[in-house]
Scaffold this motif. Structure first.
Motif, PDB file in Angstrom:
ATOM      1  N   LEU A  77      -0.317  13.613   8.565  1.00 31.60           N
ATOM      2  CA  LEU A  77      -1.066  13.337   7.195  1.00 31.60           C
ATOM      3  C   LEU A  77      -3.064  13.636   7.785  1.00 31.60           C
ATOM      4  O   LEU A  77      -3.123  12.844   8.867  1.00 31.60           O
ATOM      5  N   ILE A  78      -3.119  14.650   7.336  1.00 30.61           N
ATOM      6  CA  ILE A  78      -4.722  15.292   7.436  1.00 30.61           C
ATOM      7  C   ILE A  78      -4.912  14.627   6.700  1.00 30.61           C
ATOM      8  O   ILE A  78      -5.227  14.925   5.606  1.00 30.61           O
ATOM      9  N   LEU A  79      -6.384  13.846   6.627  1.00 32.48           N
ATOM     10  CA  LEU A  79      -7.307  13.849   5.339  1.00 32.48           C
ATOM     11  C   LEU A  79      -8.293  14.263   5.355  1.00 32.48           C
ATOM     12  O   LEU A  79      -9.265  13.984   6.360  1.00 32.48           O
ATOM     13  N   SER A  80      -8.960  14.915   4.608  1.00 32.19           N
ATOM     14  CA  SER A  80     -10.379  15.545   4.508  1.00 32.19           C
ATOM     15  C   SER A  80     -10.687  15.126   3.125  1.00 32.19           C
ATOM     16  O   SER A  80     -10.853  14.778   2.337  1.00 32.19           O
ATOM     17  N   PRO A  81     -12.595  15.346   3.550  1.00 31.72           N
ATOM     18  CA  PRO A  81     -13.657  14.928   2.773  1.00 31.72           C
ATOM     19  C   PRO A  81     -13.424  15.261   1.025  1.00 31.72           C
ATOM     20  O   PRO A  81     -13.556  15.312   0.098  1.00 31.72           O
ATOM     21  N   THR A  82     -13.336  17.254   1.228  1.00 28.23           N
ATOM     22  CA  THR A  82     -13.696  17.792   0.007  1.00 28.23           C
ATOM     23  C   THR A  82     -12.330  18.455   0.484  1.00 28.23           C
ATOM     24  O   THR A  82     -11.604  18.867   1.131  1.00 28.23           O
ATOM     25  N   HIS A  83     -12.012  19.216  -0.821  1.00 32.19           N
ATOM     26  CA  HIS A  83     -11.064  20.068  -1.169  1.00 32.19           C
ATOM     27  C   HIS A  83     -11.455  21.634  -0.132  1.00 32.19           C
ATOM     28  O   HIS A  83     -10.308  21.725  -0.001  1.00 32.19           O
ATOM     29  N   GLU A  84     -12.547  22.246  -0.192  1.00 33.60           N
ATOM     30  CA  GLU A  84     -12.890  23.225   0.547  1.00 33.60           C
ATOM     31  C   GLU A  84     -12.097  22.862   2.052  1.00 33.60           C
ATOM     32  O   GLU A  84     -11.981  23.465   2.636  1.00 33.60           O
ATOM     33  N   LEU A  85     -13.179  21.379   2.631  1.00 31.89           N
ATOM     34  CA  LEU A  85     -12.359  21.292   3.657  1.00 31.89           C
ATOM     35  C   LEU A  85     -11.470  21.740   3.656  1.00 31.89           C
ATOM     36  O   LEU A  85     -10.344  21.873   5.310  1.00 31.89           O
ATOM     37  N   ALA A  86     -10.464  20.430   3.440  1.00 30.16           N
ATOM     38  CA  ALA A  86      -8.827  20.655   2.977  1.00 30.16           C
ATOM     39  C   ALA A  86      -7.932  22.274   2.871  1.00 30.16           C
ATOM     40  O   ALA A  86      -7.670  22.793   4.329  1.00 30.16           O
ATOM     41  N   GLU A  87      -8.303  22.757   2.498  1.00 33.67           N
ATOM     42  CA  GLU A  87      -8.632  24.444   2.541  1.00 33.67           C
ATOM     43  C   GLU A  87      -8.070  25.194   3.229  1.00 33.67           C
ATOM     44  O   GLU A  87      -7.690  25.868   4.169  1.00 33.67           O
ATOM     45  N   PHE A 118       6.912   7.464   6.393  1.00 33.31           N
ATOM     46  CA  PHE A 118       7.275   7.846   7.285  1.00 33.31           C
ATOM     47  C   PHE A 118       6.075   8.434   8.157  1.00 33.31           C
ATOM     48  O   PHE A 118       6.097   9.070  10.036  1.00 33.31           O
ATOM     49  N   VAL A 119       4.366   8.188   8.318  1.00 30.99           N
ATOM     50  CA  VAL A 119       3.675   9.175   8.771  1.00 30.99           C
ATOM     51  C   VAL A 119       2.865   8.450  10.708  1.00 30.99           C
ATOM     52  O   VAL A 119       3.352   7.408  10.580  1.00 30.99           O
ATOM     53  N   GLU A 120       3.352   9.387  11.078  1.00 30.71           N
ATOM     54  CA  GLU A 120       3.419   8.750  12.784  1.00 30.71           C
ATOM     55  C   GLU A 120       1.528   9.358  13.857  1.00 30.71           C
ATOM     56  O   GLU A 120       1.506   8.908  14.193  1.00 30.71           O
ATOM     57  N   TRP A 121       1.219  10.329  12.123  1.00 33.22           N
ATOM     58  CA  TRP A 121      -0.028  11.008  12.566  1.00 33.22           C
ATOM     59  C   TRP A 121      -1.139  11.139  12.029  1.00 33.22           C
ATOM     60  O   TRP A 121      -0.340  12.059  10.456  1.00 33.22           O
ATOM     61  N   LEU A 122      -2.214  10.224  11.609  1.00 29.84           N
ATOM     62  CA  LEU A 122      -2.862  10.080  10.818  1.00 29.84           C
ATOM     63  C   LEU A 122      -4.056  10.900  11.389  1.00 29.84           C
ATOM     64  O   LEU A 122      -4.917   9.856  11.619  1.00 29.84           O
ATOM     65  N   VAL A 123      -4.424  12.042  10.422  1.00 25.73           N
ATOM     66  CA  VAL A 123      -6.009  12.298  10.815  1.00 25.73           C
ATOM     67  C   VAL A 123      -7.204  12.155   9.893  1.00 25.73           C
ATOM     68  O   VAL A 123      -6.496  12.683   8.853  1.00 25.73           O
ATOM     69  N   VAL A 124      -8.316  11.510  10.309  1.00 27.29           N
ATOM     70  CA  VAL A 124      -9.442  11.602   9.621  1.00 27.29           C
ATOM     71  C   VAL A 124     -10.057  12.727  10.074  1.00 27.29           C
ATOM     72  O   VAL A 124     -10.568  12.299  10.770  1.00 27.29           O
ATOM     73  N   ASP A 125     -10.811  13.502   8.860  1.00 24.87           N
ATOM     74  CA  ASP A 125     -11.505  14.694   9.465  1.00 24.87           C
ATOM     75  C   ASP A 125     -12.925  14.268   8.812  1.00 24.87           C
ATOM     76  O   ASP A 125     -12.654  13.785   7.769  1.00 24.87           O
ATOM     77  N   GLU A 126     -14.292  14.381   9.213  1.00 22.30           N
ATOM     78  CA  GLU A 126     -15.393  14.122   9.107  1.00 22.30           C
ATOM     79  C   GLU A 126     -15.065  12.341   8.683  1.00 22.30           C
ATOM     80  O   GLU A 126     -15.819  12.244   7.182  1.00 22.30           O
ATOM     81  N   SER A 127     -15.138  11.999   9.572  1.00 28.18           N
ATOM     82  CA  SER A 127     -14.803  10.583   9.207  1.00 28.18           C
ATOM     83  C   SER A 127     -15.943   9.528   8.942  1.00 28.18           C
ATOM     84  O   SER A 127     -15.822   8.182   8.304  1.00 28.18           O
ATOM     85  N   ASP A 128     -16.933  10.373   9.310  1.00 35.05           N
ATOM     86  CA  ASP A 128     -18.284   9.482   9.122  1.00 35.05           C
ATOM     87  C   ASP A 128     -18.545   9.703   7.227  1.00 35.05           C
ATOM     88  O   ASP A 128     -19.354   8.781   6.348  1.00 35.05           O
ATOM     89  N   LYS A 129     -18.397  10.552   7.107  1.00 35.20           N
ATOM     90  CA  LYS A 129     -18.120  11.100   5.228  1.00 35.20           C
ATOM     91  C   LYS A 129     -17.533  10.055   4.417  1.00 35.20           C
ATOM     92  O   LYS A 129     -17.537   9.835   3.200  1.00 35.20           O
ATOM     93  N   LEU A 130     -15.825  10.316   5.065  1.00 36.71           N
ATOM     94  CA  LEU A 130     -15.291   9.082   4.463  1.00 36.71           C
ATOM     95  C   LEU A 130     -15.099   7.337   4.118  1.00 36.71           C
ATOM     96  O   LEU A 130     -15.016   6.917   3.329  1.00 36.71           O
ATOM     97  N   PHE A 131     -16.082   7.502   5.358  1.00 33.31           N
ATOM     98  CA  PHE A 131     -16.575   5.440   5.466  1.00 33.31           C
ATOM     99  C   PHE A 131     -18.063   5.818   4.933  1.00 33.31           C
ATOM    100  O   PHE A 131     -18.280   4.476   4.672  1.00 33.31           O
TER     101      PHE A 131
END
Ligand code: ADP
Ligand code: MG
Length: 263
Positions: A107-117, A191-204
């Motif tokens: 699972l990859i988490l991105s702060p915005t839709h644009e970035l996720a796309e 079942f998630v084995e890898w979780l990536v938080v992109d732009e983690s400073d924004k997500l926090f």
């Protein structure tokens, strides 16, 4: 090792932590040392990439060794590829062991839709294979999906069944939380084995109306109950709060910083 030391010095890679994997210096090492898929290697070289960026040199082998990391490198320094390569590699290795097909494992988490796309597009470029020149002959090595409106609706209809058609899910935190908070929950992260938080400073960052990213992340972490979970945080700026969270919650975390902490 002196060679390793001089590579890190040359590329301004700073690493804090124990048992630090050696950096790799060329794309060829991805294949020769980490058995990275040849089709993906070809896709990378088709993009014209010749040299790894410094964050890729250290973050890729670290994640390939299953290490939890907090990575900090400037905007435009190739962080997306730095996490996509180890995740794709993980999924392909599982497929080889016939563990594929049950449920998405990354699972990859991105702060915005644009970035996720954008992350979805970059991933598709890496994993698409063309057997001949016709458009119908194009397929993907792994099944990657973006949790957009349409995909969210499919989860609302099919629940957990929808997750069996995906290896890697890319999403903003709010869509996942929305599905988790249905009664009964319409998605499972067990079942998630890898979780990536992109732009983690924004997500926090705190604030905004409704639930803050931080609260959403808390909900998501609590749902990632797999004991084998590995987490990686990527950001452009060093954030003290994120670092403290990682030191407290992650397993033997490696902190990788390129080009100095720009606080
Ligand atoms: P960041 O997330 O660190 O801000 P990106 O991952 O968005 O940076 O990458 C910025 C640009 O650099 C993208 O266009 C990407 O395709 C390109 N890029 C990534 N890795 C390399 C590389 N090793 N060599 C050349 N270009 C690269
Ligand atoms: Mg980025």
């Amino acid at each position: 090792d002196n060679g390793v030391h001089s590579v890190r010095k040359k590329y301004r890679i700073q690493v804090d932590g124990s048992d630090i994997p050696e950096p790799i210096t060329t794309f060829q090492h991805l294949h020769s040392e980490y058995d990275f898929n040849m089709k993906c290697m070809e896709n990378i070289s088709k993009k014209g990439f010749k040299e790894l960026t410094p964050i890729q040199m250290q973050a890729i082998p670290s994640m390939m060794h299953g290490r939890e990391i907090l990575a900090c490198a400037p905007t435009g320094s190739g962080k997306t590829l730095a996490f996509l390569v180890p995740i794709i590699s993980h999924i392909l290795k599982q497929a080889k062991q016939k563990k594929k097909g049950k449920h998405f494992c990354s699972l990859i988490l991105s702060p915005t839709h644009e970035l996720a796309e954008q992350t979805l597009r970059e991933c598709k470029e890496l994993v698409s294979v063309k057997e001949s020149e016709t458009p119908e002959s194009t397929s993907d090595l792994i099944r990657v999906k973006f949790l957009d409106k349409g995909e969210t609706k499919r989860y609302m209809r099919r629940g957990m069944k929808q997750a069996t058609s995906t290896d890697l899910l890319i999403s903003t935190p709010n869509r996942i939380v929305y599905l988790l908070q249905q009664d009964p929950p319409m998605i499972s992260l067990e079942f998630v084995e890898w979780l990536v938080v992109d732009e983690s400073d924004k997500l926090f960052e705190e604030g905004q109306a409704g639930k803050s990213f931080r609260e959403q992340l808390g909900t998501i972490y609590a749902s990632c109950t797999n004991p084998k979970i590995r987490r990686a945080m990527f950001s452009a700026t060093f954030a003290y709060d994120v670092q403290q969270w990682c030191l407290l919650n992650m397993d033997n975390v490696l902190q990788i910083t390129v080009g100095g902490k720009n606080t």
